[in-house]
Design an enzyme around this catalytic site. Sequence first.
Site, PDB file in Angstrom:
ATOM      1  N   ASP A  19      42.063   6.048  22.762  1.00 31.50           N
ATOM      2  CA  ASP A  19      41.904   7.542  22.522  1.00 31.50           C
ATOM      3  C   ASP A  19      40.676   8.255  21.381  1.00 31.50           C
ATOM      4  OD1 ASP A  19      43.023  10.561  22.810  1.00 31.50           O
ATOM      5  OD2 ASP A  19      44.375  10.130  21.033  1.00 31.50           O
ATOM      6  N   HIS A  36      34.277   9.186  28.153  1.00 34.56           N
ATOM      7  CA  HIS A  36      35.533   8.386  28.767  1.00 34.56           C
ATOM      8  C   HIS A  36      34.687   7.097  29.029  1.00 34.56           C
ATOM      9  CE1 HIS A  36      38.202  11.610  28.020  1.00 34.56           C
ATOM     10  NE2 HIS A  36      37.887  12.475  29.640  1.00 34.56           N
ATOM     11  N   LEU A 130      45.656 -13.783  31.051  1.00 38.55           N
ATOM     12  CA  LEU A 130      45.583 -12.868  30.939  1.00 38.55           C
ATOM     13  C   LEU A 130      46.263 -11.834  31.641  1.00 38.55           C
ATOM     14  CD1 LEU A 130      45.163 -10.856  27.422  1.00 38.55           C
ATOM     15  CD2 LEU A 130      43.414 -10.272  28.902  1.00 38.55           C
TER      16      LEU A 130
HETATM   17  C1  IPE Z   1      47.081   9.357  25.691  1.00 41.02           C
HETATM   18  O1  IPE Z   1      46.142  10.668  24.903  1.00 41.02           O
HETATM   19  C2  IPE Z   1      46.776   9.457  26.812  1.00 41.02           C
HETATM   20  C3  IPE Z   1      46.264   8.566  26.758  1.00 41.02           C
HETATM   21  C4  IPE Z   1      44.968   8.046  25.955  1.00 41.02           C
HETATM   22  C5  IPE Z   1      45.866   7.575  28.090  1.00 41.02           C
HETATM   23  P1  IPE Z   1      46.128  12.063  24.907  1.00 41.02           P
HETATM   24  O2  IPE Z   1      45.203  12.710  24.174  1.00 41.02           O
HETATM   25  O3  IPE Z   1      46.298  12.245  26.027  1.00 41.02           O
HETATM   26  O4  IPE Z   1      47.666  11.811  24.072  1.00 41.02           O
HETATM   27  P2  IPE Z   1      47.635  13.446  23.135  1.00 41.02           P
HETATM   28  O5  IPE Z   1      47.503  14.947  24.393  1.00 41.02           O
HETATM   29  O6  IPE Z   1      47.021  13.617  21.792  1.00 41.02           O
HETATM   30  O7  IPE Z   1      48.991  13.868  22.697  1.00 41.02           O
HETATM   31  C1  IPE Z   2      41.608   9.130  25.407  1.00 44.27           C
HETATM   32  O1  IPE Z   2      40.844  10.504  25.170  1.00 44.27           O
HETATM   33  C2  IPE Z   2      41.393   9.033  26.942  1.00 44.27           C
HETATM   34  C3  IPE Z   2      42.629   9.609  28.088  1.00 44.27           C
HETATM   35  C4  IPE Z   2      43.526  10.489  27.536  1.00 44.27           C
HETATM   36  C5  IPE Z   2      41.886  10.254  29.654  1.00 44.27           C
HETATM   37  P1  IPE Z   2      40.297  11.663  25.342  1.00 44.27           P
HETATM   38  O2  IPE Z   2      40.147  12.860  26.497  1.00 44.27           O
HETATM   39  O3  IPE Z   2      42.170  12.138  24.984  1.00 44.27           O
HETATM   40  O4  IPE Z   2      40.130  12.219  23.940  1.00 44.27           O
HETATM   41  P2  IPE Z   2      40.226  13.254  22.558  1.00 44.27           P
HETATM   42  O5  IPE Z   2      41.388  13.124  21.815  1.00 44.27           O
HETATM   43  O6  IPE Z   2      40.621  14.622  23.500  1.00 44.27           O
HETATM   44  O7  IPE Z   2      38.890  13.061  21.329  1.00 44.27           O
HETATM   45 MG    MG Z   3      43.519  12.263  23.150  1.00 46.69          MG
END
Ligand code: IPE
Ligand code: IPE
Ligand code: MG
Length: 239
Positions: A19, A36, A130
């Site tokens: 995240d 990303h 793995l």
């Molecule tokens: C969880 O992160 C999903 C992934 C890392 C793929 P999100 O960024 O979507 O989660 P919330 O919305 O903060 O709970």
């Molecule tokens: C995690 O990073 C990747 C996905 C959920 C696909 P985020 O895109 O949620 O990044 P933040 O949380 O908005 O910074």
């Molecule tokens: Mg996020």
Amino acid sequence: MSTATPDPKLPQHVAIIMDGNGRWAQQRGLPRVAGHRAGTENIRGIVKACAELNIPYLTLFAFSTENWQRPSLEVEGLMFILSEFIDRETQELHRQGVHLRHLGSLIGVSDALRRKIEHALDVTRDNRRLTLAIAFNYGGRADLVQAVQAIVAQGIAPEQITEQMIADHLSTAHMPDPDLIIRTSGEMRISNFLIWETAYAEYWTTPTYWPDFTADHFEQAIQEYSQRERRFGRVSPPA
Ligand code: IPE
Ligand code: IPE
Ligand code: MG
């Protein structure tokens, strides 16, 4: 996978909620998709660190069933980046003895991407060093619903339903439950990730955004995990 007796202090399965890609990009004045891309670049080093520590299972949360609700430009960018990742990394992962698995559903995913994913799973299916599971179009609740549907469709009587049977119908069937959940970016929530499988998992979080998460952070998480006492409801850890 090593045939040696597993070290009880070492997790057998680590699952990571990758995240903070969006905030990493925002901090640099870049579009979220750039975050990303940077986050995807980061995967290679963590897979390597995991293999070197002889941890046999690694799961990465790449895209949730709820992430479809993001702006279409971001969703399209994520699909493109995943497709590029498969093109670029499959052969190298195969060379390293990585067995790729997919958690979640491929319904709603484009035919081209679905075929690419299926091919990568097929190429690496006999590797044993793995297991790298990618949770993509994955939601813990959706996965439980499809498991219940599959069980009901077999005409199983209610009294025959066991915890093991449910586990055997989830995307994670035949993988041990995760011992350690790592979440980057400082959030302290599960966000519909492995909700059944994490019943007794340990948690470790860091404020670091995923693109900045290094093998050193990973090793720190494993080190702290090894100091914890897991009791599973008992008074002391099981023998
Ligand atoms: C969880 O992160 C999903 C992934 C890392 C793929 P999100 O960024 O979507 O989660 P919330 O919305 O903060 O709970
Ligand atoms: C995690 O990073 C990747 C996905 C959920 C696909 P985020 O895109 O949620 O990044 P933040 O949380 O908005 O910074
Ligand atoms: Mg996020």
